[in-house]
Design a protein around this motif. Sequence first.
Motif, mmCIF file in Angstrom:
data_model
loop_
_atom_site.group_PDB
_atom_site.id
_atom_site.type_symbol
_atom_site.label_atom_id
_atom_site.label_comp_id
_atom_site.label_asym_id
_atom_site.label_seq_id
_atom_site.Cartn_x
_atom_site.Cartn_y
_atom_site.Cartn_z
ATOM 1 N N GLY A 37 44.090 -69.074 -1.006
ATOM 2 C CA GLY A 37 43.824 -67.997 0.366
ATOM 3 C C GLY A 37 45.417 -67.990 1.342
ATOM 4 O O GLY A 37 46.476 -68.413 0.071
ATOM 5 N N LEU A 38 45.738 -66.849 1.894
ATOM 6 C CA LEU A 38 46.980 -67.159 2.833
ATOM 7 C C LEU A 38 47.212 -68.512 2.870
ATOM 8 O O LEU A 38 46.449 -69.822 3.169
ATOM 9 N N GLU A 39 48.126 -67.989 3.550
ATOM 10 C CA GLU A 39 49.300 -69.305 3.437
ATOM 11 C C GLU A 39 49.148 -70.198 5.100
ATOM 12 O O GLU A 39 48.758 -69.514 6.352
ATOM 13 N N GLU A 40 49.001 -71.621 5.201
ATOM 14 C CA GLU A 40 48.845 -72.496 6.748
ATOM 15 C C GLU A 40 49.875 -71.358 7.851
ATOM 16 O O GLU A 40 50.849 -71.361 7.452
ATOM 17 N N THR A 41 49.035 -71.484 9.345
ATOM 18 C CA THR A 41 49.807 -70.874 9.948
ATOM 19 C C THR A 41 51.168 -71.846 10.843
ATOM 20 O O THR A 41 50.932 -73.298 10.297
ATOM 21 N N PRO A 42 52.278 -71.731 11.125
ATOM 22 C CA PRO A 42 52.881 -72.915 11.439
ATOM 23 C C PRO A 42 52.156 -73.611 12.622
ATOM 24 O O PRO A 42 53.149 -75.036 12.811
ATOM 25 N N ALA A 43 51.635 -73.281 13.298
ATOM 26 C CA ALA A 43 50.585 -74.067 14.266
ATOM 27 C C ALA A 43 49.793 -75.005 13.565
ATOM 28 O O ALA A 43 49.470 -75.597 14.789
ATOM 29 N N ALA A 44 49.210 -74.732 12.478
ATOM 30 C CA ALA A 44 48.086 -75.675 12.142
ATOM 31 C C ALA A 44 48.447 -77.479 11.996
ATOM 32 O O ALA A 44 47.862 -77.801 12.521
ATOM 33 N N ARG A 233 35.893 -68.991 -12.789
ATOM 34 C CA ARG A 233 37.000 -68.790 -11.586
ATOM 35 C C ARG A 233 37.720 -67.999 -12.182
ATOM 36 O O ARG A 233 38.886 -68.004 -13.011
ATOM 37 N N GLY A 234 37.761 -66.625 -11.507
ATOM 38 C CA GLY A 234 39.349 -65.328 -12.393
ATOM 39 C C GLY A 234 40.015 -65.230 -11.040
ATOM 40 O O GLY A 234 40.079 -65.008 -9.851
ATOM 41 N N VAL A 235 41.138 -65.074 -11.624
ATOM 42 C CA VAL A 235 42.183 -64.782 -10.374
ATOM 43 C C VAL A 235 43.144 -63.113 -11.278
ATOM 44 O O VAL A 235 43.503 -63.408 -12.327
ATOM 45 N N ALA A 236 43.038 -62.185 -10.933
ATOM 46 C CA ALA A 236 44.562 -61.023 -11.502
ATOM 47 C C ALA A 236 44.773 -60.338 -10.320
ATOM 48 O O ALA A 236 43.584 -60.025 -9.316
ATOM 49 N N PRO A 237 45.966 -59.785 -10.752
ATOM 50 C CA PRO A 237 46.514 -59.068 -9.261
ATOM 51 C C PRO A 237 46.429 -57.793 -9.186
ATOM 52 O O PRO A 237 45.118 -56.862 -10.371
ATOM 53 N N VAL A 238 46.254 -57.110 -8.423
ATOM 54 C CA VAL A 238 45.242 -55.880 -7.920
ATOM 55 C C VAL A 238 46.900 -54.577 -7.993
ATOM 56 O O VAL A 238 46.863 -54.039 -8.496
ATOM 57 N N SER A 239 48.189 -55.278 -6.909
ATOM 58 C CA SER A 239 49.406 -54.782 -6.417
ATOM 59 C C SER A 239 50.068 -55.835 -6.610
ATOM 60 O O SER A 239 49.638 -56.740 -7.124
ATOM 61 N N GLY A 240 51.084 -56.110 -6.517
ATOM 62 C CA GLY A 240 52.611 -56.372 -6.476
ATOM 63 C C GLY A 240 52.273 -57.831 -5.757
ATOM 64 O O GLY A 240 52.906 -59.251 -5.778
ATOM 65 N N ASP A 241 51.236 -57.473 -4.222
ATOM 66 C CA ASP A 241 51.200 -58.752 -4.099
ATOM 67 C C ASP A 241 49.812 -58.745 -3.309
ATOM 68 O O ASP A 241 49.794 -59.277 -2.245
ATOM 69 N N VAL A 242 48.863 -58.599 -4.453
ATOM 70 C CA VAL A 242 47.158 -58.496 -3.663
ATOM 71 C C VAL A 242 46.535 -59.030 -4.818
ATOM 72 O O VAL A 242 46.938 -58.055 -6.259
ATOM 73 N N SER A 272 31.604 -65.193 -5.070
ATOM 74 C CA SER A 272 32.079 -64.784 -3.748
ATOM 75 C C SER A 272 32.750 -63.435 -4.831
ATOM 76 O O SER A 272 33.241 -64.107 -5.903
ATOM 77 N N VAL A 273 33.709 -62.940 -3.762
ATOM 78 C CA VAL A 273 34.598 -61.560 -4.368
ATOM 79 C C VAL A 273 36.043 -62.035 -2.797
ATOM 80 O O VAL A 273 35.288 -62.165 -1.867
ATOM 81 N N ARG A 274 36.619 -62.321 -3.201
ATOM 82 C CA ARG A 274 37.794 -62.375 -2.023
ATOM 83 C C ARG A 274 39.370 -61.278 -2.182
ATOM 84 O O ARG A 274 39.463 -61.337 -4.147
ATOM 85 N N LEU A 275 39.614 -61.000 -1.357
ATOM 86 C CA LEU A 275 40.949 -60.526 -2.358
ATOM 87 C C LEU A 275 42.264 -61.002 -0.992
ATOM 88 O O LEU A 275 41.616 -60.770 -0.339
ATOM 89 N N VAL A 276 43.125 -61.164 -1.740
ATOM 90 C CA VAL A 276 44.028 -61.638 -0.780
ATOM 91 C C VAL A 276 45.596 -60.616 -0.887
ATOM 92 O O VAL A 276 45.815 -60.790 -2.304
ATOM 93 N N GLY A 277 46.102 -60.327 0.255
ATOM 94 C CA GLY A 277 47.386 -59.393 0.278
ATOM 95 C C GLY A 277 48.135 -59.982 1.105
ATOM 96 O O GLY A 277 48.169 -60.696 1.935
ATOM 97 N N ARG A 278 48.796 -60.314 0.494
ATOM 98 C CA ARG A 278 50.644 -61.082 0.844
ATOM 99 C C ARG A 278 51.925 -60.385 1.010
ATOM 100 O O ARG A 278 52.547 -60.903 1.195
ATOM 101 N N GLY A 279 51.733 -58.826 1.602
ATOM 102 C CA GLY A 279 52.526 -57.918 1.607
ATOM 103 C C GLY A 279 52.436 -58.726 3.325
ATOM 104 O O GLY A 279 52.169 -58.961 4.041
ATOM 105 N N ALA A 280 53.645 -57.525 3.841
ATOM 106 C CA ALA A 280 53.520 -57.298 5.537
ATOM 107 C C ALA A 280 52.391 -57.219 6.645
ATOM 108 O O ALA A 280 53.132 -58.146 7.437
#
Length: 670
Positions: A37-44, A233-242, A272-280
């Motif tokens: 998933g997304l990275e932990e936040t600074p205050a975790a 479990r399968g993981v695939a890129p949808v775009s450069g940051d998703v 389950s299905v999950r989309l994770v985006g790591r862009g701006a």
Amino acid sequence: MTLFPSLMAGTGLSLALCAATPAFAQDDPVIVVTGSGLEETPAAPAYDTQVIDRDQLVSVPSGRIEDALSAVAGFQQFRRSDSRSANASAQGATLRALGGNATSRALVLLDGVPMSDPFFGYIPFSAIAPERLAQVRVTRGGGSGPFGAGALAGTIELESAGIDTLGGFTGQALANDRGETELSASTGAQLGSGFVVASGRWDRGKGFFTTPEADRVPLSARAAFDGWSAQVRGVAPVSGDVELQVRGLAYRDERTLRFEGADSTIDGQDASVRLVGRGAWAFDALAYIQARNFTNIVVSSSRFVPVLDQRNTPATGLGGKFELRPPVGDAHVLRLGVDYRNAQGELFETAISAFSGNVTARRQAGGTNTDLGFFIEDDWTLGAMVLTAGARLDRWTIRDGFYRERDAAGALQIDAGYPDRSGWDASFRGGLLYRANPLIALRAAAYSGLRLPTLNELYRPFVVFPVVTQANAALENERLEGFEAGVDLTPSSGVKLSLTAFDNRVKNAVANVTLGTNLRQRRNIDAIRARGLEAAASANVGRLSFDASASWTDAEARGSGFAAVLDGNRPSQTPRFVGGASLAWRPAEAWLLSATIRHVGAQFEDDRETNVLPAATTLDAYAQIPLLREVALVLRGENLTDETIITRNQSGSIDLGVPRTVWAGVKIGL
């Protein structure tokens, strides 16, 4: 297994995307998928958090995830048994001695998906194989916040391992001194810029006698178990940051407890299905579906014949979550989101006369619980200090509740419908983390949270013969309020120490309240308050590593009116002190020798403090000795001192935990 078509279709979609991803030229940017998933936040780190890494997970002497979680002092199930010898419906998870019943007060997430059973609230631990995981993050306390409703005592986040961790093929086969077996395997492959991993596990055995030898009768039975689970479990890129993540899990577990014919089963299929985006504009979008079932036969402890056949308890969980992290400047991490969970289920059971063997009643009950939550949280970094604050608003419903009972001839005797209920509840949390210097970090936090009573607590009575526990359709929501302060020390490289003081209170706590001889009912008592200290230490010095965790908790029930007799009592099944330590040595590449000692203090079986479960101290060991480049001998030992572990004591009717057990086998893929 009605979800298998959806499960396989979803995984197939991920595989298709993996395969369709074009090969990149040498000068093209490389797309990297992580499967997390997304990275932990600074205050975790402002909240009391402990991480169990993969090395610790795969070297658990029992091979069970619940024992791996026991490395975090304060983690507990309702009983001391693991999933080989416990009734699954008693395997809730909690932290900080905020137990008292078998439902989970800690939120357990696997790749972001809640794992609690939609009807009962227990965790299907036997379906979660430690070797499939990359790490576990345990947050004690912390409130609901972005995690979702149900995170009263804390949150346990399980993260599946990716292809980089698992490699192409790994597996192991072990047997113990009772002839029981454990087989597991995992295989994975890179497909384009993505990957797919498939894994399976099968555990079976005749088990041990949970009944003390002096109390056994001709129909006393070993705690036999036979369970399997499989995950794709399968993981695939949808775009450069998703990236797209798809996971399917199926499992079944069969157990026998105390007497011949006292059989229970659990099974489930999750997708389950999950989309994770790591862009701006980072985001995490998740949707899941779960189909679960439970069966159980209750056998009389005096006549040794079936008296209740809980023949079918189908339940469905539906839900999802969307979290957005908009760009608001380098000093801030803002989280906005919504999550939803729908739990619906029914029970079908048949009451049987212990004398004639004839059916005396047929019962059906069930309902639907929903929770829609909106959350916002911001972490603000001010030099060496990080501040965090968040709010959550939940719209909950408890509806369609009913209970029907028919006699043996099918004539309707009871037809009760319960009023629908709904409401809004607000929760808040905030904290600070101050890194005074590289050696010392100070933290403090305050929080609140919400938990709806489960369908099981609302509508399903149960029997642990001869004790009957009644349901209660009028149960109210539990509310948590808590605060804590702590210090984290890093005196040298590889050495970490932490100490946390906390004060948590669960208002309207659901407890199994004793009403009379062999009769209890689920009721809301005023509160359960837990105050205590938690300490942890870890050190890595050369080839040696050391991990320790301890928790001392002063927990007490607060009761008035009908619960006045409980006021000041310690909640059932909650020890005052829990602690453990592990020492590991890696004398050479691929070698591992480790030992773990764990102590659980005395606790009470019941809310009246009449039956005691004595303290228990166990010693476990693990050894991995390479034989060939990718093959190793594995030796495991559980309870090597053969400590007597009493897991149940109902006025002298006793169950025992695992005796000394020694395993040996081979592991492929180091």
